[in-house]
Design a protein around this motif. Structure first.
Motif, PDB file in Angstrom:
ATOM      1  N   TYR A 173      34.179  43.843  27.416  1.00 37.75           N
ATOM      2  CA  TYR A 173      34.821  44.721  28.398  1.00 37.75           C
ATOM      3  C   TYR A 173      34.108  44.598  29.750  1.00 37.75           C
ATOM      4  O   TYR A 173      34.744  44.473  30.796  1.00 37.75           O
ATOM      5  CB  TYR A 173      34.758  46.152  27.877  1.00 37.75           C
ATOM      6  N   THR A 176      35.028  41.156  31.316  1.00 36.92           N
ATOM      7  CA  THR A 176      36.376  41.040  31.887  1.00 36.92           C
ATOM      8  C   THR A 176      36.541  41.973  33.084  1.00 36.92           C
ATOM      9  O   THR A 176      37.250  41.655  34.025  1.00 36.92           O
ATOM     10  CB  THR A 176      37.464  41.331  30.840  1.00 36.92           C
ATOM     11  N   SER A 177      35.869  43.126  33.054  1.00 41.04           N
ATOM     12  CA  SER A 177      35.962  44.030  34.201  1.00 41.04           C
ATOM     13  C   SER A 177      35.407  43.371  35.451  1.00 41.04           C
ATOM     14  O   SER A 177      36.006  43.453  36.524  1.00 41.04           O
ATOM     15  CB  SER A 177      35.182  45.320  33.945  1.00 41.04           C
ATOM     16  N   ILE A 179      35.051  40.159  35.996  1.00 45.05           N
ATOM     17  CA  ILE A 179      35.915  39.046  36.399  1.00 45.05           C
ATOM     18  C   ILE A 179      37.092  39.600  37.197  1.00 45.05           C
ATOM     19  O   ILE A 179      37.471  39.068  38.238  1.00 45.05           O
ATOM     20  CB  ILE A 179      36.412  38.254  35.171  1.00 45.05           C
ATOM     21  N   ALA A 180      37.641  40.721  36.722  1.00 47.01           N
ATOM     22  CA  ALA A 180      38.793  41.325  37.380  1.00 47.01           C
ATOM     23  C   ALA A 180      38.433  41.806  38.785  1.00 47.01           C
ATOM     24  O   ALA A 180      39.245  41.752  39.697  1.00 47.01           O
ATOM     25  CB  ALA A 180      39.314  42.483  36.543  1.00 47.01           C
ATOM     26  N   LEU A 181      37.198  42.289  38.960  1.00 46.63           N
ATOM     27  CA  LEU A 181      36.822  42.864  40.248  1.00 46.63           C
ATOM     28  C   LEU A 181      36.378  41.810  41.248  1.00 46.63           C
ATOM     29  O   LEU A 181      36.700  41.896  42.424  1.00 46.63           O
ATOM     30  CB  LEU A 181      35.681  43.871  40.058  1.00 46.63           C
ATOM     31  N   TYR A 182      35.596  40.816  40.795  1.00 50.87           N
ATOM     32  CA  TYR A 182      34.993  39.888  41.754  1.00 50.87           C
ATOM     33  C   TYR A 182      35.389  38.433  41.543  1.00 50.87           C
ATOM     34  O   TYR A 182      34.947  37.564  42.276  1.00 50.87           O
ATOM     35  CB  TYR A 182      33.460  40.001  41.686  1.00 50.87           C
ATOM     36  N   TYR A 183      36.191  38.148  40.510  1.00 52.65           N
ATOM     37  CA  TYR A 183      36.664  36.783  40.249  1.00 52.65           C
ATOM     38  C   TYR A 183      35.543  35.795  40.010  1.00 52.65           C
ATOM     39  O   TYR A 183      35.667  34.621  40.307  1.00 52.65           O
ATOM     40  CB  TYR A 183      37.581  36.304  41.389  1.00 52.65           C
ATOM     41  N   THR A 185      34.538  34.180  37.478  1.00 48.70           N
ATOM     42  CA  THR A 185      34.906  33.875  36.098  1.00 48.70           C
ATOM     43  C   THR A 185      33.804  33.129  35.350  1.00 48.70           C
ATOM     44  O   THR A 185      33.371  33.549  34.283  1.00 48.70           O
ATOM     45  CB  THR A 185      36.199  33.032  36.076  1.00 48.70           C
ATOM     46  N   TYR A 186      33.350  31.998  35.948  1.00 53.82           N
ATOM     47  CA  TYR A 186      32.370  31.171  35.230  1.00 53.82           C
ATOM     48  C   TYR A 186      31.074  31.934  35.023  1.00 53.82           C
ATOM     49  O   TYR A 186      30.503  31.942  33.935  1.00 53.82           O
ATOM     50  CB  TYR A 186      32.080  29.883  36.003  1.00 53.82           C
TER      51      TYR A 186
END
Lengths: 221, 302
Positions: A173, A176-177, A179-183, A185-186
């Protein structure tokens, strides 16, 4: 590809928080599942009427439905029947439901694997069925099933990722949170993999060490 | 004991054999397809930087678009199981004008939080999933001209006692991960307890189950939902001022971005978005909403 390491370092406290929550949920679930599945095996061994059937029903439902479905059922379907559980309670209940199903089968296979001569000898010296289970069968069954039990502990730990679906701020969680906020990803995926490895590798080694110690002096070897 | 071991070993060997066989087949297949066309091989490695150049899309013969499938009226599944909706139909029109046939399209279902990663990793050419243009997102992807405008608002249960945005301190507010509402509230309102779900439908269900006092989301979705569910009110205050919603392409894919801009301008001349508005949005939003408050025809922002 350039990694934003400063961002990763900034997130470490949150990931530690998440790892603690993951460990906490897993610990409660494993303890509760182990206790329940032991009780279930007492019921199965003594073939207690009605209860015996209920145990079988639970085990089959738990083993043959996905955890995500169990979670969604408890979390999104029960409120319409007037039962509203918090997401933390839902996670613990659903995972214990699943864990008990699996551990019951593991211990039962252990009980089946205890040589019949053990039972017969116990009966021959006049032990009652309850004494037989308590002193002869169950301890040996536990020892036989340790490898499978430990494998299932690790399995349950990994299954905690699924509870992220009902907004429990565990490791997945958190990942993914962010990643959703700041992109990032890696960065976040690498971080998640690292945290899980840090959690599971030492545990895995510890469990195999315990397993080796515990297997000493098994009957018949 | 020995016998059981042997049968186990046989079983294991069989499984191993089948796996190796399948893996072998797969490997061979990919090899021939690579060998057949060395240019496509080269471009697929280049794809790490800018997947979905116009030439690649034409060679491939289909446009790959990330859409929502649980966010009516923008992207959802109709009773026949087809992907439809305001954004989804626009994507089909893009495919028709680019490749000559609206069926030359491959849809990939995305969640709000997975939209940017899908573009970053080059798994889709285009995201047409109701994505609001924000500064953070501009760092990660390239937006075309907008097709919709939106503001983030809050829907609250009438029982929650929330009258305006000033009352949300310490309340439980539901958001969908990765939406503008999530980003805004996480950064600007640390005193609000946020409950985050992956999907819009899960968030709405959680709101209905009373797991939060309110749900922050794009106002169009909230207005549509509030019309069907009594006991909930959309607060008039906006979290942020109106923002454009636009299709997005991978960072640096100027060619496709330029094509989409021209396409939007062309569609603006025939008032195509208004047609889609009448088809999908008008019945959801009711007669009081002015279409020009929602759609951006021709990609012209204000």
């Amino acid at each position: 590809m350039k990694l934003d390491t400063a961002f990763m370092i900034d997130r470490i406290p949150d990931f530690i928080q998440a790892a603690l929550l993951t460990t906490e949920i897993a610990a409660i679930v494993i303890a509760a599942s182990l206790l329940l599945s032991s009780i279930y095996n007492v019921i199965l061994y003594h073939r207690l009427p009605v209860l015996h059937t209920l145990v079988r029903v639970h085990v089959e439902i738990a083993r043959n439905t996905p955890l995500l479905i169990q979670l969604f059922f408890l979390y999104f379907a029960l409120p319409s029947l007037g039962i509203k559980l918090s997401n933390y309670d839902t996670a613990i209940i659903a995972m214990t439901f699943l864990g008990t199903g699996y551990l019951t089968e593991v211990i039962r296979s252990g009980i089946d694997a205890v040589p019949p001569g053990q039972e017969e000898s116990g009966l021959a010296i006049g032990l009652s069925k309850a004494q037989l289970f308590r002193y002869i069968i169950f301890p040996q069954a536990l020892r036989i099933s340790t490898p499978a039990l430990f494998a299932n502990f690790i399995f349950l730990l990994k299954e905690t990722t699924v509870v992220s679906a009902i907004a429990i701020p565990e490791i997945l969680y958190t990942t993914t949170s962010y990643i959703a906020l700041y992109y990032k990803t890696y960065e976040m995926l690498i971080m998640m993999a690292a945290i899980y490895l840090l959690l599971f590798l030492p545990l895995s080694f510890l469990l195999s060490w315990v397993e080796r110690r515990y297997q000493h002096g098994t009957f018949g070897t | 004991m020995k016998k059981t071991f042997r049968s186990f070993a046989t079983m294991f060997a069989t499984i191993l054999f089948v796996t190796v066989l399948l893996a072998g087949c797969g490997g061979q297949n990919s090899k021939t397809s690579n060998g057949k066309d060395s240019t496509s091989d080269k471009s697929s490695t280049a794809g790490a930087h800018a997947s979905g150049t116009l030439q690649q899309i034409k060679d491939r013969g289909k446009l790959i678009v990330g859409i929502f499938t649980d966010k009516p009226p923008f992207g959802f599944v109709d009773e026949k199981g087809n992907y439809v909706g305001f954004d989804t139909d626009l994507a089909k029109r893009f495919a028709k004008d680019l490749l000559g046939d609206e069926s030359k399209i491959e849809f990939v279902t995305v969640e709000p939080a997975s939209r940017v990663p899908y573009l970053q990793s080059g798994k889709v050419d285009l995201i047409l999933a109701n994505m609001t243009v924000t500064e953070e997102r501009k760092q990660a992807v390239d937006f075309t001209n907008p097709n919709v405008k939106v503001a983030t608002q809050l829907i609250v249960s009438d029982k929650s006692g929330i009258q305006s945005l000033a009352d949300i301190k310490g309340k439980k507010i539901i958001v969908t991960k990765g939406t503008t509402a999530d980003i805004y509230l996480t950064k600007k309102n640390p005193d609000v307890e946020l409950i985050k779900f992956d999907k819009n439908t899960e968030s709405l269900q959680a709101l209905k189950d009373g797991r939060g006092d309110g749900y922050a989301q794009d106002n169009i979705i909230l207005y549509a939902w509030a019309r069907k569910n009594a006991g909930y009110t959309v607060l008039a205050d906006k979290l942020e001022k109106e923002a454009p919603i636009a299709p997005a392409v991978q960072k640096g894919n100027d060619e496709l971005r330029e094509w989409v801009n021209q396409e939007l301008a062309k569609l603006g001349e025939e008032k195509y978005l208004l047609k889609l508005y009448d088809q999908y949005l008008r019945s959801e939003l009711g007669p009081d909403v002015n279409p020009n408050d929602v759609i951006v025809e021709g990609g012209k922002w204000q």
